[in-house]
Design an enzyme around this catalytic site. Structure first.
Site, mmCIF file in Angstrom:
data_model
loop_
_atom_site.group_PDB
_atom_site.id
_atom_site.type_symbol
_atom_site.label_atom_id
_atom_site.label_comp_id
_atom_site.label_asym_id
_atom_site.label_seq_id
_atom_site.Cartn_x
_atom_site.Cartn_y
_atom_site.Cartn_z
ATOM 1 N N ASP A 53 -3.850 21.817 6.854
ATOM 2 C CA ASP A 53 -5.118 21.283 6.384
ATOM 3 C C ASP A 53 -5.489 21.936 5.047
ATOM 4 O O ASP A 53 -5.082 23.069 4.772
ATOM 5 C CB ASP A 53 -6.180 21.591 7.451
ATOM 6 C CG ASP A 53 -7.498 20.951 7.166
ATOM 7 O OD1 ASP A 53 -8.301 21.556 6.427
ATOM 8 O OD2 ASP A 53 -7.743 19.848 7.675
ATOM 9 N N ASP A 75 -9.224 9.519 6.693
ATOM 10 C CA ASP A 75 -9.619 8.961 7.982
ATOM 11 C C ASP A 75 -11.131 8.756 7.975
ATOM 12 O O ASP A 75 -11.880 9.686 7.689
ATOM 13 C CB ASP A 75 -9.227 9.928 9.099
ATOM 14 C CG ASP A 75 -9.361 9.325 10.480
ATOM 15 O OD1 ASP A 75 -10.255 8.469 10.680
ATOM 16 O OD2 ASP A 75 -8.586 9.712 11.371
ATOM 17 N N LYS A 79 -16.749 6.576 14.437
ATOM 18 C CA LYS A 79 -17.782 6.826 15.457
ATOM 19 C C LYS A 79 -18.760 7.875 14.944
ATOM 20 O O LYS A 79 -18.361 8.909 14.406
ATOM 21 C CB LYS A 79 -17.145 7.288 16.763
ATOM 22 C CG LYS A 79 -16.296 6.212 17.413
ATOM 23 C CD LYS A 79 -15.680 6.703 18.696
ATOM 24 C CE LYS A 79 -14.820 5.598 19.297
ATOM 25 N NZ LYS A 79 -14.094 6.049 20.477
ATOM 26 N N ASP A 111 -11.260 2.263 1.606
ATOM 27 C CA ASP A 111 -11.444 0.832 1.840
ATOM 28 C C ASP A 111 -12.418 0.612 2.999
ATOM 29 O O ASP A 111 -12.652 -0.510 3.406
ATOM 30 C CB ASP A 111 -10.107 0.158 2.162
ATOM 31 C CG ASP A 111 -9.477 0.716 3.425
ATOM 32 O OD1 ASP A 111 -9.279 1.941 3.495
ATOM 33 O OD2 ASP A 111 -9.179 -0.064 4.339
ATOM 34 N N THR A 149 -1.526 4.057 -3.390
ATOM 35 C CA THR A 149 -0.933 4.652 -2.203
ATOM 36 C C THR A 149 -0.553 3.551 -1.224
ATOM 37 O O THR A 149 -1.019 2.415 -1.324
ATOM 38 C CB THR A 149 -1.910 5.616 -1.501
ATOM 39 O OG1 THR A 149 -2.960 4.850 -0.894
ATOM 40 C CG2 THR A 149 -2.498 6.624 -2.471
ATOM 41 N N ARG A 150 0.255 3.904 -0.253
ATOM 42 C CA ARG A 150 0.626 2.908 0.762
ATOM 43 C C ARG A 150 -0.579 2.522 1.597
ATOM 44 O O ARG A 150 -0.668 1.400 2.076
ATOM 45 C CB ARG A 150 1.782 3.404 1.618
ATOM 46 C CG ARG A 150 1.472 4.633 2.433
ATOM 47 C CD ARG A 150 2.710 5.119 3.167
ATOM 48 N NE ARG A 150 2.453 6.425 3.721
ATOM 49 C CZ ARG A 150 2.764 6.771 4.944
ATOM 50 N NH1 ARG A 150 3.363 5.920 5.747
ATOM 51 N NH2 ARG A 150 2.483 7.966 5.390
ATOM 52 N N TYR A 151 -1.522 3.443 1.773
ATOM 53 C CA TYR A 151 -2.745 3.121 2.519
ATOM 54 C C TYR A 151 -3.588 2.104 1.753
ATOM 55 O O TYR A 151 -4.169 1.194 2.339
ATOM 56 C CB TYR A 151 -3.549 4.392 2.809
ATOM 57 C CG TYR A 151 -2.781 5.362 3.673
ATOM 58 C CD1 TYR A 151 -2.550 5.097 5.027
ATOM 59 C CD2 TYR A 151 -2.250 6.521 3.138
ATOM 60 C CE1 TYR A 151 -1.828 5.970 5.808
ATOM 61 C CE2 TYR A 151 -1.527 7.401 3.911
ATOM 62 C CZ TYR A 151 -1.321 7.127 5.245
ATOM 63 O OH TYR A 151 -0.587 7.988 6.022
ATOM 64 N N GLU A 152 -3.644 2.259 0.452
ATOM 65 C CA GLU A 152 -4.369 1.296 -0.369
ATOM 66 C C GLU A 152 -3.687 -0.071 -0.304
ATOM 67 O O GLU A 152 -4.359 -1.106 -0.182
ATOM 68 C CB GLU A 152 -4.427 1.785 -1.817
ATOM 69 C CG GLU A 152 -5.168 0.862 -2.738
ATOM 70 C CD GLU A 152 -5.234 1.388 -4.159
ATOM 71 O OE1 GLU A 152 -6.026 0.829 -4.939
ATOM 72 O OE2 GLU A 152 -4.507 2.342 -4.492
#
Length: 172
Positions: A53, A75, A79, A111, A149-152
């Site tokens: 981390d 992330d 919740k 996003d 990025t791949r997440y984007e």
């Protein structure tokens, strides 16, 4: 926090060979992915990897020693009871402000609209940061040196619209 697949970090390091980069990632698959990028692009001279981390590194770095921090597609912890786990918030903004040089940039991207509101509210209210947006395009269009990025890419393919928030560390 982590660097995910490492593609953004590797491209930033390749584009800026005279700048040292520190990447933190607690998941071994992400570390392995970055190591592949480091080897393929011969980046061992300006990337250091912490397989953990980011918080312990932030606590260990000297004051005003970092020129830019990226928190990209973190992330969202959707919740409400998990909101305190979000990296950008009351626990980590003081850490970031301490290690960032005067005028250094904090770049955030997501996003997830709930996380966007959260990060914007917390970073904007934190007294050591100023938001660099003057117009809507400032958060809708990525910075000129942006590396996707791949997440984007996954977000775009799913029809989710990324938001790019840039803050500057105020002069102490």
């Amino acid at each position: 926090m982590g660097f995910g697949g490492g593609e953004h970090l590797a491209e930033q390091a390749a584009a800026n060979p005279d700048i040292g980069f520190i990447g933190c990632e607690p998941f071994i698959n992400g570390v392995a992915n970055l190591l592949q990028h480091v080897e393929a692009k011969d980046l061992s001279g300006n990337i250091r990897i912490c397989p953990d981390d980011a918080r312990p590194i932030l606590d260990a770095l000297p004051e005003a020693s970092v020129g830019r921090v990226f928190v990209l597609f973190a992330d969202p912890w959707p919740k409400l009871r998990h909101a305190e786990r979000r990296f950008i918030g009351p626990a980590n903004l003081p850490r970031l402000a301490r290690v960032l040089k005067d005028g250094a940039e904090l770049r955030l991207a997501t996003d997830d609209q709930q996380l966007c509101r959260w990060m914007l509210e917390h970073a904007w209210r934190y007294p050591d940061f100023e938001w660099l947006a003057d117009k809507a395009a400032d958060w809708r269009v990525p910075p000129a040196d942006w590396v996707q990025t791949r997440y984007e890419q996954k977000a775009l393919e799913a029809g989710r619209v990324p938001v790019y928030l840039r803050f500057r560390r105020k002069v102490r």
